[in-house]
Design a protein around this motif. Structure first.
Motif, PDB file in Angstrom:
ATOM      1  N   ASP A 146      29.467  40.489  32.302  1.00 17.52           N
ATOM      2  CA  ASP A 146      30.109  41.727  31.525  1.00 17.52           C
ATOM      3  C   ASP A 146      30.694  41.165  30.113  1.00 17.52           C
ATOM      4  O   ASP A 146      30.918  42.079  29.346  1.00 17.52           O
ATOM      5  CB  ASP A 146      31.486  41.996  32.383  1.00 17.52           C
ATOM      6  CG  ASP A 146      30.869  42.872  33.691  1.00 17.52           C
ATOM      7  OD1 ASP A 146      29.883  43.420  33.784  1.00 17.52           O
ATOM      8  OD2 ASP A 146      32.001  43.022  34.610  1.00 17.52           O
ATOM      9  N   THR A 159      36.344  54.341  34.993  1.00 19.61           N
ATOM     10  CA  THR A 159      35.049  54.595  34.337  1.00 19.61           C
ATOM     11  C   THR A 159      34.064  53.487  35.123  1.00 19.61           C
ATOM     12  O   THR A 159      32.792  53.757  34.861  1.00 19.61           O
ATOM     13  CB  THR A 159      35.144  54.052  32.839  1.00 19.61           C
ATOM     14  OG1 THR A 159      35.481  52.855  32.679  1.00 19.61           O
ATOM     15  CG2 THR A 159      35.989  54.943  31.995  1.00 19.61           C
ATOM     16  N   ARG A 182      27.358  40.312  27.620  1.00 14.68           N
ATOM     17  CA  ARG A 182      26.415  41.339  27.116  1.00 14.68           C
ATOM     18  C   ARG A 182      26.563  41.550  25.888  1.00 14.68           C
ATOM     19  O   ARG A 182      27.482  41.572  25.062  1.00 14.68           O
ATOM     20  CB  ARG A 182      26.169  42.594  27.996  1.00 14.68           C
ATOM     21  CG  ARG A 182      27.546  43.177  27.720  1.00 14.68           C
ATOM     22  CD  ARG A 182      27.420  44.621  28.615  1.00 14.68           C
ATOM     23  NE  ARG A 182      28.801  45.318  28.380  1.00 14.68           N
ATOM     24  CZ  ARG A 182      29.600  45.628  29.486  1.00 14.68           C
ATOM     25  NH1 ARG A 182      29.331  45.610  30.494  1.00 14.68           N
ATOM     26  NH2 ARG A 182      30.860  46.323  29.200  1.00 14.68           N
ATOM     27  N   ALA A 225      33.447  53.388  38.180  1.00 10.69           N
ATOM     28  CA  ALA A 225      32.919  54.196  39.121  1.00 10.69           C
ATOM     29  C   ALA A 225      31.691  54.782  38.578  1.00 10.69           C
ATOM     30  O   ALA A 225      30.566  55.084  39.334  1.00 10.69           O
ATOM     31  CB  ALA A 225      33.648  55.395  39.571  1.00 10.69           C
ATOM     32  N   ALA A 235      25.909  47.472  39.313  1.00 19.02           N
ATOM     33  CA  ALA A 235      26.563  48.260  38.191  1.00 19.02           C
ATOM     34  C   ALA A 235      26.830  47.536  37.027  1.00 19.02           C
ATOM     35  O   ALA A 235      26.512  47.881  35.938  1.00 19.02           O
ATOM     36  CB  ALA A 235      28.126  48.591  38.757  1.00 19.02           C
ATOM     37  N   ARG A 294      31.462  51.931  46.461  1.00 18.09           N
ATOM     38  CA  ARG A 294      32.352  50.919  46.650  1.00 18.09           C
ATOM     39  C   ARG A 294      31.699  49.715  47.405  1.00 18.09           C
ATOM     40  O   ARG A 294      32.409  48.699  47.521  1.00 18.09           O
ATOM     41  CB  ARG A 294      33.572  51.309  47.447  1.00 18.09           C
ATOM     42  CG  ARG A 294      34.392  52.263  46.461  1.00 18.09           C
ATOM     43  CD  ARG A 294      35.024  51.943  45.192  1.00 18.09           C
ATOM     44  NE  ARG A 294      35.217  52.713  44.288  1.00 18.09           N
ATOM     45  CZ  ARG A 294      35.210  52.615  42.832  1.00 18.09           C
ATOM     46  NH1 ARG A 294      35.124  51.172  42.666  1.00 18.09           N
ATOM     47  NH2 ARG A 294      35.345  53.375  42.089  1.00 18.09           N
ATOM     48  N   ALA A 315      37.040  42.489  36.926  1.00 21.35           N
ATOM     49  CA  ALA A 315      36.969  43.023  38.306  1.00 21.35           C
ATOM     50  C   ALA A 315      38.329  42.484  39.105  1.00 21.35           C
ATOM     51  O   ALA A 315      38.676  41.015  39.025  1.00 21.35           O
ATOM     52  CB  ALA A 315      35.886  42.622  38.811  1.00 21.35           C
ATOM     53  N   ARG A 375      25.069  52.794  28.237  1.00 23.47           N
ATOM     54  CA  ARG A 375      26.570  52.890  28.182  1.00 23.47           C
ATOM     55  C   ARG A 375      26.691  54.242  27.035  1.00 23.47           C
ATOM     56  O   ARG A 375      27.697  54.785  27.060  1.00 23.47           O
ATOM     57  CB  ARG A 375      26.622  51.804  27.260  1.00 23.47           C
ATOM     58  CG  ARG A 375      26.677  50.424  28.101  1.00 23.47           C
ATOM     59  CD  ARG A 375      27.460  49.213  27.276  1.00 23.47           C
ATOM     60  NE  ARG A 375      29.125  49.447  27.755  1.00 23.47           N
ATOM     61  CZ  ARG A 375      29.576  49.360  28.918  1.00 23.47           C
ATOM     62  NH1 ARG A 375      29.140  48.792  29.712  1.00 23.47           N
ATOM     63  NH2 ARG A 375      30.741  49.703  28.750  1.00 23.47           N
TER      64      ARG A 375
END
Ligand code: DC
Length: 337
Positions: A298, A149, A301, A151, A213, A205, A127, A223
């Motif tokens: 992220d 993606t 995982r 979003a 998310a 956002r 990010a 996923r």
């Protein structure tokens, strides 16, 4: 106004070859772009100075392309330029959201492979690395589709928040899955993310959605559903996708792969300024902690984590402005085509 480009070269400067080459170029442009006559506003040809035998506008008229003004002009002689080359700028007003295809034939194929061939650009990274800004600029400059993606996972996270579901609760997420309806639409070239028929492009956002998310995106079934949708959108067209697993999982055959990263404090500063500009007040240190936690979640995982694909080019943007990042990406693309 959308301009479609075309170019071709001749083996000999003779009337028959000019007539045939112009027809072939126009036929392919019209077929590939499913162009309708009424969408075309003007044809502008240019010719190198070594072509004398026939006027390309006349060739176009004779081939039936006589429904919009036709014009041709001479290009300057440039050392090292292509010989016997006919170029075209076709001015159109398209009635829908088509991604146009530029046509470069024969010797002109080497001119702009970057905009005439079908290819995918994968931009992965954490990010705030700047990948979405870069992706938007590439999509605009190459006239290709951009799919954010993240979003889509944000929409999944928002759904969980709205339903009062803990995005880390596997069982609850599993139950929600059949009712999870995420779609992507494009309006005037801009992506809109739709959740249960509602445009949530702004709502996703909000800072509160970011962590949700990240948590929900760790769920394998979520996923699988999103990746299927992403591949469907990217199928058969040139596009740039940004995310965490594009080069590794979504489009492993993407021709161009980049891993865009930056120091976590630099990324937190960028997000802080973004949120501030939108009127959201957040504590910088807290935001930095959230970004570090999200990176960890992220990357760690089990299923399809944030990874740098083996064949990706790594760009650290900590000390780069956006123009430099875009120039770096474009020159890497240019070097490979
Ligand atoms: O890029 P972003 O911050 O909008 O993404 C939101 C979250 O979605 C992010 O923390 C991780 C997840 N994500 C993912 O797992 N895979 C992607 N391809 C894109 C995003």
């Amino acid at each position: 106004m959308t301009v479609i480009r075309g170019a071709t070269t001749l083996a000999t400067d003779c009337k028959e070859e000019i007539a045939l080459s112009v027809k072939e170029m126009l036929d392919e442009i019209f077929q590939s772009n499913q162009l309708k006559k009424e969408e075309v506003k003007a044809f502008l040809f240019s010719l190198t100075t070594d072509i004398h035998s026939f006027h390309p506008a006349k060739a176009a008229r004779e081939a039936g392309y006589d429904f919009a003004p036709l014009f041709a002009c001479i290009e300057p002689d440039i050392d090292g330029g292509l010989e016997k080359c006919i170029r075209l700028m076709l001015f159109t007003e398209l009635t829908d959201e088509r991604v146009v295809k530029h046509i470069y034939q024969k010797g002109a194929k080497i001119l702009r492979k970057d905009i005439s061939e079908i290819y995918n650009i994968a931009l992965d990274g954490p990010a705030g690395s700047g990948k979405s800004t870069v992706a938007k600029i590439l999509a605009r400059d190459y006239n290709i589709l951009y799919l954010d993606t993240g979003a889509m996972y944000r929409a999944c996270g928002l759904k969980a928040l709205r339903e009062g579901i803990d995005p880390k609760d596997d069982e609850a997420v599993e139950k929600m899955l059949p009712y999870l309806d995420v779609k992507v639409e494009y309006k005037e070239g801009t992506q809109h993310t739709i959740l249960d028929s509602e445009d949530v492009s702004t709502a996703i956002r909000e800072n509160a959605v970011s962590m949700a998310a990240s948590s929900i995106s760790a769920h394998p079934a979520v996923r699988v559903k999103m990746v299927e949708l992403q591949r469907e959108i990217a199928k058969g067209i040139s596009c740039v996708l940004d995310g965490r697993d594009i080069g590794s999982t979504v489009l492993p055959d993407a021709k161009f792969k980049f891993f865009i990263t930056a120091d976590s404090r630099v990324r937190a500063t960028r997000r802080y300024n973004e949120l501030k500009a939108r009127g959201e007040t957040v504590d910088f240190e807290k935001l930095h902690e959230e970004i570090v936690a999200r990176d960890k979640q992220d990357s760690e995982r089990a299923f399809s984590p944030l990874v740098c694909a083996k064949d990706a080019i790594v760009i650290d943007t900590s000390n780069m402005d956006i123009e430099t990042v875009v120039a770096t990406v474009k020159s890497a693309i240019q070097a490979k085509i």
